[in-house]
Scaffold this active site. Sequence first.
Site, PDB file in Angstrom:
ATOM      1  N   GLY A  11      31.314 -20.204 -43.833  1.00  0.00           N
ATOM      2  CA  GLY A  11      31.133 -20.256 -42.379  1.00  0.00           C
ATOM      3  C   GLY A  11      30.725 -21.645 -41.908  1.00  0.00           C
ATOM      4  CB  SER A 130      20.014 -14.278 -34.153  1.00  0.00           C
ATOM      5  OG  SER A 130      20.536 -14.322 -32.854  1.00  0.00           O
ATOM      6  CD  GLU A 132      22.162 -11.948 -28.649  1.00  0.00           C
ATOM      7  OE1 GLU A 132      22.167 -10.734 -28.421  1.00  0.00           O
ATOM      8  OE2 GLU A 132      22.372 -12.799 -27.768  1.00  0.00           O
ATOM      9  CE1 TYR A 154      24.659 -11.360 -35.448  1.00  0.00           C
ATOM     10  CE2 TYR A 154      23.182 -11.951 -33.664  1.00  0.00           C
ATOM     11  CZ  TYR A 154      23.770 -12.244 -34.869  1.00  0.00           C
ATOM     12  OH  TYR A 154      23.462 -13.424 -35.504  1.00  0.00           O
ATOM     13  CG  ASN A 183      23.626 -19.416 -28.672  1.00  0.00           C
ATOM     14  OD1 ASN A 183      22.534 -18.850 -28.613  1.00  0.00           O
ATOM     15  ND2 ASN A 183      24.737 -18.860 -28.250  1.00  0.00           N
ATOM     16  N   GLY A 190      33.809 -21.051 -34.797  1.00  0.00           N
ATOM     17  CA  GLY A 190      34.975 -20.176 -34.644  1.00  0.00           C
ATOM     18  C   GLY A 190      35.453 -20.179 -33.194  1.00  0.00           C
ATOM     19  NE  ARG A 196      36.997 -25.634 -31.741  1.00  0.00           N
ATOM     20  CZ  ARG A 196      37.774 -25.296 -32.757  1.00  0.00           C
ATOM     21  NH1 ARG A 196      37.360 -24.432 -33.661  1.00  0.00           N
ATOM     22  NH2 ARG A 196      38.976 -25.839 -32.891  1.00  0.00           N
TER      23      ARG A 196
END
Length: 326
Positions: A11, A130, A132, A154, A183, A190, A196
Site C-alpha cells: 500500500g 485512524s 475515523e 470502518y 488523512n 489510490g 487523488r
Amino acid sequence: MPTALITGITGQDGSYLTELLINKGYTVHGIVRRSSITARGRLDQLFHRDDVYNKQLFLHYADLGDSTTIRRILIKCLPDELYHLAGQSHVGASFDIPETTCDFTAMGTLRLLEILRDLEKQPRFLHISSSEIFGRPDHWPQNETTPMNPVTPYGIAKAFATQMVALYRESFGLFACNAICYNHESPRRGESFVTRKITRAAAAISMGKQKTLSLGSLDGQRDWGFAPEYVDAMWRMLQQPQADDFVIATGTAHSVKDFLSASFAAVDLDWTDYVQQDPRYMRPSEGTRLVGDPSKASKQLQWDAQTKVPELAKIMVQSDLARLSD
Ligand code: G4F
C-alpha cells in the site's frame, strides 16, 4: 541491523515505510495477499534493485484471516518491529462491505495480537489507527484522550482494534502502540480517495483528457498531511522507551472545497467550472470536522508535519500531469 515485518507492504504507507527502513539498513519482510495480479507498482523501484530484493527485502504470502501462516512467518522472520498497516481502508466502501471491513480491520488486528502474546520473542508492535475513531467529536482538535465516537463501519472496526491494542499493552505487557493517523496523501494514494481523485482530474481536465469531476459531499473537513512524513512518525514511535499512542496529524483542518481549490489552481483552472455532485459518492453517515492535535508527537517524538495542503496538492497534481503525459 534490526528486522521489520510489515502487513500491507504494497500500500501507500507500506511502500514509503519500506523505503525508509531499507535506507536505515533494516531487513524488511512484507506480508502480501495472494492474488492473480502480481503487479506491486508502489514497490517497483525496490524490486528492480538487485542489492535489495531477496537480500534486504522479502515478501511472504498470507491473508489477515490466516493465523497459522502469519504465526509461521513471525517465527521464521523473528522481527524486532511489526508494523500492522493492512486492512480495508476505504471508509465509503465499508458501508458496502461491513463484514469484510470488520474481519480484516478489527479481527485481523486481534488475531495478530493473540499470536504476539504467545511468542517467545515479541516484536514491538505498531497498529495504524485512524481519525475515523473520533467520527463526530464534540471538540476540535482531537487528541489521544478524545472519546471515540465512530460513525462508519470502518471507524467502528478501527475503534475496536485501537482499544484492543491498548488493552494488550496494559494487560499483557506487549510493546504495542496506536498511531492515530489523520488523512495522509501522496502521489501513491489510490485513485478512489478524494485527494487523488481530485488531483488526477485536475491534471486530466487541464490536458483535455477529462471533462468533469463527480464527487460526493464537499462539506467534510479533514486534516490532510503528506504520507512519507507519517511513516517516519510511525518508526519514531517504535524507538521510544515506552509503548504509547500518538495522534499523527498536521493540526490544520481543510474542506474538500479547499483541496479542490488548491489542486485546480495548480493548473490555473477554477474548480467550480468542472465539479458536479453525484449521490453515488455520498455516504450514509460521515465523520465531520476531523482535525488532530499533534502536540504530543511534536514533544515526545520530535515530529512535526512539514507539508501542508497547498504544497501537497501541487505535488500530487504535478505527479498526475507527468503520469498522464507518459
Ligand atoms: O478521501 P476519503 O475517502 O478519506 P476518508 O474517508 O477521510 O478516509 C481516509 O482517511 C482516514 C483517516 O486517516 C483513514 F483512516 C482511511 O483509511 C482513509 O485513508 O474522503 C475524504 C472526504 C470525505 O468527507 C468524503 O465524503 O472526502 C469526501 N468525498 C467527497 N467526494 C469523497 C468523494 N471521498 C471519496 N473517496 N470519493 C469521492 O468522490
